[in-house]
Design a protein around this motif. Sequence first.
Motif, PDB file in Angstrom:
ATOM      1  N   ALA A 160       0.826  -1.197   0.000  1.00 38.76           N
ATOM      2  CA  ALA A 160       0.000   0.000   0.000  1.00 38.76           C
ATOM      3  C   ALA A 160       0.865   1.253   0.000  1.00 38.76           C
ATOM      4  CB  ALA A 160      -0.931   0.000   1.216  1.00 38.76           C
ATOM      5  N   ARG A 161       0.287   2.330  -0.468  1.00 34.64           N
ATOM      6  CA  ARG A 161       1.001   3.606  -0.556  1.00 34.64           C
ATOM      7  C   ARG A 161       1.263   4.204   0.826  1.00 34.64           C
ATOM      8  NH1 ARG A 161       3.126   7.634   0.196  1.00 34.64           N
ATOM      9  NH2 ARG A 161       3.213   9.571  -1.029  1.00 34.64           N
ATOM     10  N   HIS A 162       0.294   4.068   1.747  1.00 36.99           N
ATOM     11  CA  HIS A 162       0.392   4.747   3.034  1.00 36.99           C
ATOM     12  C   HIS A 162       0.771   3.761   4.136  1.00 36.99           C
ATOM     13  CE1 HIS A 162      -1.246   8.433   1.352  1.00 36.99           C
ATOM     14  NE2 HIS A 162      -2.156   7.696   0.750  1.00 36.99           N
ATOM     15  N   GLU A 163       1.558   4.256   5.080  1.00 35.28           N
ATOM     16  CA  GLU A 163       2.110   3.390   6.117  1.00 35.28           C
ATOM     17  C   GLU A 163       1.018   2.735   6.955  1.00 35.28           C
ATOM     18  OE1 GLU A 163       5.539   3.457   9.602  1.00 35.28           O
ATOM     19  OE2 GLU A 163       4.723   5.345   8.850  1.00 35.28           O
ATOM     20  N   GLN A 164      -0.066   3.456   7.245  1.00 38.16           N
ATOM     21  CA  GLN A 164      -1.102   2.860   8.091  1.00 38.16           C
ATOM     22  C   GLN A 164      -1.694   1.618   7.433  1.00 38.16           C
ATOM     23  OE1 GLN A 164      -4.050   6.334   7.679  1.00 38.16           O
ATOM     24  NE2 GLN A 164      -5.424   4.590   7.911  1.00 38.16           N
ATOM     25  N   ASP A 165      -1.780   1.598   6.112  1.00 35.99           N
ATOM     26  CA  ASP A 165      -2.310   0.426   5.418  1.00 35.99           C
ATOM     27  C   ASP A 165      -1.289  -0.703   5.403  1.00 35.99           C
ATOM     28  OD1 ASP A 165      -4.953   1.421   4.410  1.00 35.99           O
ATOM     29  OD2 ASP A 165      -3.662   2.934   3.535  1.00 35.99           O
ATOM     30  N   ARG A 166      -0.008  -0.371   5.252  1.00 36.48           N
ATOM     31  CA  ARG A 166       1.013  -1.428   5.307  1.00 36.48           C
ATOM     32  C   ARG A 166       1.062  -2.046   6.706  1.00 36.48           C
ATOM     33  NH1 ARG A 166       3.801   2.594   2.436  1.00 36.48           N
ATOM     34  NH2 ARG A 166       5.213   3.034   4.163  1.00 36.48           N
ATOM     35  N   GLY A 218       8.523  -2.832  -3.851  1.00 30.89           N
ATOM     36  CA  GLY A 218       9.494  -2.331  -2.880  1.00 30.89           C
ATOM     37  C   GLY A 218       8.867  -1.923  -1.562  1.00 30.89           C
ATOM     38  N   ARG A 219       7.574  -1.581  -1.582  1.00 28.87           N
ATOM     39  CA  ARG A 219       6.905  -1.183  -0.346  1.00 28.87           C
ATOM     40  C   ARG A 219       6.740  -2.355   0.621  1.00 28.87           C
ATOM     41  NH1 ARG A 219       1.898   1.928  -3.360  1.00 28.87           N
ATOM     42  NH2 ARG A 219       3.024   3.780  -4.101  1.00 28.87           N
ATOM     43  N   ALA A 220       6.790  -3.582   0.102  1.00 23.92           N
ATOM     44  CA  ALA A 220       6.528  -4.746   0.945  1.00 23.92           C
ATOM     45  C   ALA A 220       7.741  -5.179   1.747  1.00 23.92           C
ATOM     46  CB  ALA A 220       6.047  -5.913   0.078  1.00 23.92           C
ATOM     47  N   ALA A 221       8.950  -4.707   1.383  1.00 25.33           N
ATOM     48  CA  ALA A 221      10.155  -5.220   2.025  1.00 25.33           C
ATOM     49  C   ALA A 221      10.166  -4.954   3.527  1.00 25.33           C
ATOM     50  CB  ALA A 221      11.388  -4.624   1.359  1.00 25.33           C
ATOM     51  N   GLN A 222       9.856  -3.719   3.931  1.00 29.84           N
ATOM     52  CA  GLN A 222       9.943  -3.399   5.355  1.00 29.84           C
ATOM     53  C   GLN A 222       8.883  -4.107   6.187  1.00 29.84           C
ATOM     54  OE1 GLN A 222      12.559  -1.705   6.749  1.00 29.84           O
ATOM     55  NE2 GLN A 222      11.662  -2.512   8.627  1.00 29.84           N
ATOM     56  N   PRO A 223       7.603  -4.108   5.789  1.00 27.81           N
ATOM     57  CA  PRO A 223       6.644  -4.855   6.622  1.00 27.81           C
ATOM     58  C   PRO A 223       6.949  -6.349   6.682  1.00 27.81           C
ATOM     59  CG  PRO A 223       5.587  -4.007   4.635  1.00 27.81           C
ATOM     60  CD  PRO A 223       6.906  -3.350   4.739  1.00 27.81           C
ATOM     61  N   LEU A 224       7.473  -6.939   5.613  1.00 25.49           N
ATOM     62  CA  LEU A 224       7.832  -8.351   5.669  1.00 25.49           C
ATOM     63  C   LEU A 224       9.030  -8.580   6.585  1.00 25.49           C
ATOM     64  CD1 LEU A 224       7.322  -9.455   1.961  1.00 25.49           C
ATOM     65  CD2 LEU A 224       5.982 -10.147   3.949  1.00 25.49           C
ATOM     66  N   ARG A 225       9.993  -7.672   6.561  1.00 24.71           N
ATOM     67  CA  ARG A 225      11.121  -7.790   7.493  1.00 24.71           C
ATOM     68  C   ARG A 225      10.633  -7.668   8.929  1.00 24.71           C
ATOM     69  NH1 ARG A 225      16.410  -7.765   7.410  1.00 24.71           N
ATOM     70  NH2 ARG A 225      16.440  -7.509   5.145  1.00 24.71           N
ATOM     71  N   ASP A 226       9.708  -6.737   9.159  1.00 28.34           N
ATOM     72  CA  ASP A 226       9.153  -6.587  10.502  1.00 28.34           C
ATOM     73  C   ASP A 226       8.417  -7.855  10.932  1.00 28.34           C
ATOM     74  OD1 ASP A 226      10.162  -4.031  10.590  1.00 28.34           O
ATOM     75  OD2 ASP A 226       8.266  -3.059  10.061  1.00 28.34           O
ATOM     76  N   ALA A 227       7.710  -8.488   9.999  1.00 25.81           N
ATOM     77  CA  ALA A 227       7.002  -9.726  10.328  1.00 25.81           C
ATOM     78  C   ALA A 227       7.986 -10.826  10.714  1.00 25.81           C
ATOM     79  CB  ALA A 227       6.145 -10.170   9.154  1.00 25.81           C
TER      80      ALA A 227
END
Length: 884
Positions: free
Chosen positions: A751-757, A794-803
């Motif tokens: 998603a574009r916005h952090e709250q959605d990610r 590229g937006r998915a990298a950080q939330p997946l790392r956090d997971a």
Amino acid sequence: MPRAPLAVAAAGTAGVMTVVDLELVRRGRVGEVKAAVAALDDGERVALNGELLAWVKKRSENFWNGNELTALVVAVGGSAPSAAAAARVLAAARWMSPGPATADALLEVAAARSVDWVPDLAYRLSGLASRRSADPSDQLWAFIARLLAAGGHAPPADDWFVIGWLRDLYFPSVARLRSRPVVDRLREDPFLEPLLPHVFTVDGAGERLTELEAPGTRGRFAVVLALAGLAAERRVDRGVMLRGCLSRLLRGDRPGSLRGIVALLIELEPTEAEVTADAGDYLRLLADAPSSVATAAQKLLRGAPGVELDAILEASAAVLRRTDKGLVRGQLGWLEALARRHRDRAGDIAAVLGEAADHPAIELRERAGALAARLGGTAPLVAAPAMARDDDLPPPAPPAPAPPPITDPDELAEEVAAFYSGRPFTALLPLERIVDGAVRLAAADRPRLRAALLPVLERHREGMGEHGWDPRCLCGAFTGLLHAAAEPEQASARRGGWAAVLAAARRFLVLGEPMPDRRVPPIHRILRARLAEIGAHAGSAALPGGLLSAPTSANGALDTEVLLERVAALGEADAWPWDLIQALLRLPKDPDEPAAARAEAIGTPAATRLAARLRAGGLPTPQWHVELAPRRPRDRGFDYGYDGLPAARVQVTAASPPMDAERYGLPGTETYGLLNARSGPPGESEFGWHELWPGLLPWDRGLVAAYALPEIASSADLDVRGRADALLLLAETAGDPGPALPIGVAYALTARHEQDRLAGLDTLLLLAASGAFDAETAGTHLGALSAAGAVTIGRAAQPLRDAATAGAPRTVWRLLAAALPALLEAKTPPRGTPDLLTLAAETATAAPGPAEIPGLSAIAAKRGTSRLATEARRLTAALPPHST
């Protein structure tokens, strides 16, 4: 002077005797209204002003524009004894779209009366508008600006007016000015000097600097270039703007707003001396500001050799801990250049490089380690961090119980006021409590309910009717229901609309006729039908015990024993059909024969329906069909918005299996319309009503996810904010997730916005903790969507790392192993693929992987040091032996 014929006492539109026929105002007869008010004496003017106020307040749809609005403003200007009196009438005409022409008409009438309160009226209207909304109406701003500019009066410096001024620079309200260059318009603007300093103090003002791109400049902004040009001409104070930019950046704002301030700062071209003088502020921005601001500060600081090295090293320690890879890469390059200039400080620079030891980007760790080694320091750790071999997540907490029902009229009024303030109505539990409370209190104490509720409804009446542009709108149905509960006599005007909604629900949901508008799915039609049904009954036969369908759990579920008690309490009274249907849909999914026997013993028709539902269990699992659908065809002629649609979107269609709906205690013949989820091709978002749906089917989250998937997807492929929040509500419900829920998580991660990610991340963790997350489905569609250019991987990298670091490395590896083939086999692997390869290498030991990841070996075998090939080789080396 003889009285004009139009000014004699006449019956107005409301049937009240008026000194001026108000029908002239309603019909927009501006010239005749001018003539009428010109003939009034002072007493008649005061009387007309009071009549206008009462007339405007009684208007149900308070939207004013065109000649009707101009006629009203003329009548106000010709009758009001003061600015306060004029403002009261115009404030009651809440939704106004005046403009310069309306302002000219008011100025003409005021000049004829020789009144001096027009500037005071402008200030009052600006203050009122700023309290109502932070987003200025173009027309109202132009109206106020014309009133002030005509007399050379200073503009108000409130946020509303400043934002409106900047918006007018982008698209002038005066049409003849739109073809003139911005710099020429600004040069002659009477508001430039007084308002320019406030551009740097008003939150969000910087965003308006970026709305107009200068032609032929490759993305530079016209207003920014104009301000910089006027500074060069000394038409405005360049120093004021420089200090303003720096102050605003230090104070912070939304990234979109800071973008305009950064652009202005760059165009003002601070000199080496100016940067050195403010080096402390620029270094603070480098260490703490958002990435775009820090990057600009970094560039300016690198061009100012007079900045002290110790200060740079102190800031560098903070920069190297940031996750912004471009910024860190630039800082490493700067430190390398400083090491060549300050060879005697090599050890200090090498020590600072150690701050990159734990950076998540392994290529930056490697670069920092190599540079530190050359400088004689200890190389930072560059090996991929070890991950646990399996997920380690705490079990999700059970849903909280629903709050107790509302039994006091004052509490209901407070809840309604709070609910209206949070529009649109996307919180199901407060809505359910309010509707249930209105039904209870209408039966128990309608006089107290009327006294408490009507003032709240009056305060919030504006904008709470049905909105025709939104096919899912519930505002009118909800407000009408409350009016009917408090004032039964008000229900008669709404009965026809309620009857139409109920008839449509029967046609589409019971008889199975085709739905005319797929944007209003069956799940939403059930909610609309229930609200219409409650409204139709609330004025007469209210239920003392409240609604059968009121949930007992925060996720929308209904306890079987509670429903048995409610049905028994009904006695021989008829249950409301749609209320009973919703109650049956909220029961646990598994059959319950003992409870069915107790229901059957009650012996009423509602209890018989309940017994059938308890024996049969919940709705069957639909038949799923998943496809990657292209966007709709381009319309003929000018198709506004087509190019902004995503190239493709995953659609999940649900179809009802053969079933006997009567067996489930539900209306219908062979199929039940609720199980038929359809969606059109990618289009515009529908206002977020989908957040109401999870609690309507709390045991069928896969079906709800199929309905909500277009909205959730819009958070990634249309960049709509807040649309993925429904995933968290779905994670708290139960049932087969189907394919739509993991696909929704895949969209949310990009998603574009952090709250959605973050919503996607939290949903992944909750589902993984309960064993209900299909990582392979999510990964397969994540890769396919990215390869098709529909989402930004590229937006998915950080939330997946956090997971992975939060305890789900096995789930992340399974998702990545399913996503990578489509990314690696794309003609050009999307940007961000190397980051996913790095994370895959770090999680590959967490679980057995596939025998082979298609496309990986071919990229790993390529010569060169490209990041993609490097990370492919790293993943190849990290794979367990059975996967190579």
